[in-house]
Write a protein that holds these residues in place. Structure first.
Motif, PDB file in Angstrom:
ATOM      1  N   LEU A  47       0.827  -1.208   0.000  1.00 19.67           N
ATOM      2  CA  LEU A  47       0.000   0.000   0.000  1.00 19.67           C
ATOM      3  C   LEU A  47       0.862   1.260   0.000  1.00 19.67           C
ATOM      4  O   LEU A  47       0.624   2.187  -0.788  1.00 19.67           O
ATOM      5  CB  LEU A  47      -0.937  -0.006   1.206  1.00 19.67           C
ATOM      6  CG  LEU A  47      -1.866   1.180   1.335  1.00 19.67           C
ATOM      7  CD1 LEU A  47      -2.872   1.181   0.186  1.00 19.67           C
ATOM      8  CD2 LEU A  47      -2.586   1.141   2.660  1.00 19.67           C
ATOM      9  N   ARG A  48       1.869   1.297   0.872  1.00 27.56           N
ATOM     10  CA  ARG A  48       2.721   2.482   0.960  1.00 27.56           C
ATOM     11  C   ARG A  48       3.518   2.702  -0.321  1.00 27.56           C
ATOM     12  O   ARG A  48       3.595   3.817  -0.828  1.00 27.56           O
ATOM     13  CB  ARG A  48       3.666   2.379   2.159  1.00 27.56           C
ATOM     14  CG  ARG A  48       2.952   2.528   3.485  1.00 27.56           C
ATOM     15  CD  ARG A  48       3.894   2.441   4.679  1.00 27.56           C
ATOM     16  NE  ARG A  48       4.463   1.100   4.813  1.00 27.56           N
ATOM     17  CZ  ARG A  48       5.764   0.824   4.766  1.00 27.56           C
ATOM     18  NH1 ARG A  48       6.644   1.781   4.639  1.00 27.56           N
ATOM     19  NH2 ARG A  48       6.185  -0.417   4.891  1.00 27.56           N
ATOM     20  N   LEU A  49       4.098   1.632  -0.868  1.00 26.90           N
ATOM     21  CA  LEU A  49       4.866   1.773  -2.103  1.00 26.90           C
ATOM     22  C   LEU A  49       3.966   2.167  -3.277  1.00 26.90           C
ATOM     23  O   LEU A  49       4.352   2.995  -4.109  1.00 26.90           O
ATOM     24  CB  LEU A  49       5.607   0.484  -2.428  1.00 26.90           C
ATOM     25  CG  LEU A  49       6.886   0.238  -1.648  1.00 26.90           C
ATOM     26  CD1 LEU A  49       7.494  -1.099  -2.041  1.00 26.90           C
ATOM     27  CD2 LEU A  49       7.884   1.352  -1.855  1.00 26.90           C
ATOM     28  N   GLY A  50       2.785   1.571  -3.346  1.00 23.05           N
ATOM     29  CA  GLY A  50       1.861   1.924  -4.412  1.00 23.05           C
ATOM     30  C   GLY A  50       1.478   3.389  -4.363  1.00 23.05           C
ATOM     31  O   GLY A  50       1.441   4.071  -5.392  1.00 23.05           O
ATOM     32  N   LEU A  51       1.197   3.887  -3.171  1.00 22.47           N
ATOM     33  CA  LEU A  51       0.833   5.284  -3.008  1.00 22.47           C
ATOM     34  C   LEU A  51       1.969   6.214  -3.417  1.00 22.47           C
ATOM     35  O   LEU A  51       1.770   7.184  -4.149  1.00 22.47           O
ATOM     36  CB  LEU A  51       0.426   5.554  -1.562  1.00 22.47           C
ATOM     37  CG  LEU A  51       0.033   6.976  -1.213  1.00 22.47           C
ATOM     38  CD1 LEU A  51      -1.288   7.317  -1.896  1.00 22.47           C
ATOM     39  CD2 LEU A  51      -0.086   7.123   0.282  1.00 22.47           C
ATOM     40  N   VAL A  52       3.178   5.898  -2.978  1.00 26.40           N
ATOM     41  CA  VAL A  52       4.325   6.744  -3.288  1.00 26.40           C
ATOM     42  C   VAL A  52       4.656   6.701  -4.778  1.00 26.40           C
ATOM     43  O   VAL A  52       4.935   7.732  -5.394  1.00 26.40           O
ATOM     44  CB  VAL A  52       5.542   6.342  -2.419  1.00 26.40           C
ATOM     45  CG1 VAL A  52       6.815   7.009  -2.895  1.00 26.40           C
ATOM     46  CG2 VAL A  52       5.283   6.698  -0.969  1.00 26.40           C
ATOM     47  N   VAL A  53       4.602   5.529  -5.377  1.00 27.71           N
ATOM     48  CA  VAL A  53       4.884   5.430  -6.812  1.00 27.71           C
ATOM     49  C   VAL A  53       3.849   6.212  -7.615  1.00 27.71           C
ATOM     50  O   VAL A  53       4.210   6.951  -8.544  1.00 27.71           O
ATOM     51  CB  VAL A  53       4.947   3.952  -7.258  1.00 27.71           C
ATOM     52  CG1 VAL A  53       4.904   3.822  -8.761  1.00 27.71           C
ATOM     53  CG2 VAL A  53       6.189   3.290  -6.700  1.00 27.71           C
ATOM     54  N   LEU A  54       2.581   6.077  -7.268  1.00 20.11           N
ATOM     55  CA  LEU A  54       1.547   6.846  -7.977  1.00 20.11           C
ATOM     56  C   LEU A  54       1.768   8.353  -7.818  1.00 20.11           C
ATOM     57  O   LEU A  54       1.593   9.112  -8.769  1.00 20.11           O
ATOM     58  CB  LEU A  54       0.164   6.464  -7.474  1.00 20.11           C
ATOM     59  CG  LEU A  54      -0.373   5.126  -7.942  1.00 20.11           C
ATOM     60  CD1 LEU A  54      -1.719   4.828  -7.272  1.00 20.11           C
ATOM     61  CD2 LEU A  54      -0.521   5.099  -9.446  1.00 20.11           C
ATOM     62  N   GLY A  55       2.146   8.765  -6.622  1.00 18.97           N
ATOM     63  CA  GLY A  55       2.407  10.187  -6.394  1.00 18.97           C
ATOM     64  C   GLY A  55       3.576  10.699  -7.201  1.00 18.97           C
ATOM     65  O   GLY A  55       3.527  11.786  -7.790  1.00 18.97           O
TER      66      GLY A  55
END
Length: 82
Positions: A47-55
């Motif tokens: 979840l954290r990596l997905g959020l950061v990559v999308l950002g």
């Protein structure tokens, strides 16, 4: 180079950094007390990596200056919270 775009990038990066490291702190707190800590850590990481990559992808689409500013904001928040 637009100063407002750079400030927006720094703000986005700082927000991403705060969410990433606050999520990590929450994961450690909840995961250590959980009966299944592996699930907590694995799902939190995704979840954290997905959020950061999308950002960061969003910031990159705004321009390379915005991406560099977002990375700088992320690193500043990491330094402050560590």
């Amino acid at each position: 180079m637009n100063v407002l775009a750079v400030l927006q990038g720094i703000a986005i990066g700082a927000l991403l950094g705060f969410l990433f490291f606050a999520g990590l702190w929450l994961t450690i707190q909840k995961g250590l007390d959980s009966a299944h800590p592996g699930i907590w850590f694995a799902l939190s990481l995704l979840l954290r990596l997905g959020l950061v990559v999308l950002g960061f992808v969003w910031a990159a689409r705004q321009g390379w200056q915005n991406l560099i500013a977002a990375l700088a904001g992320f690193i500043v928040v990491r330094s402050v919270l560590s």
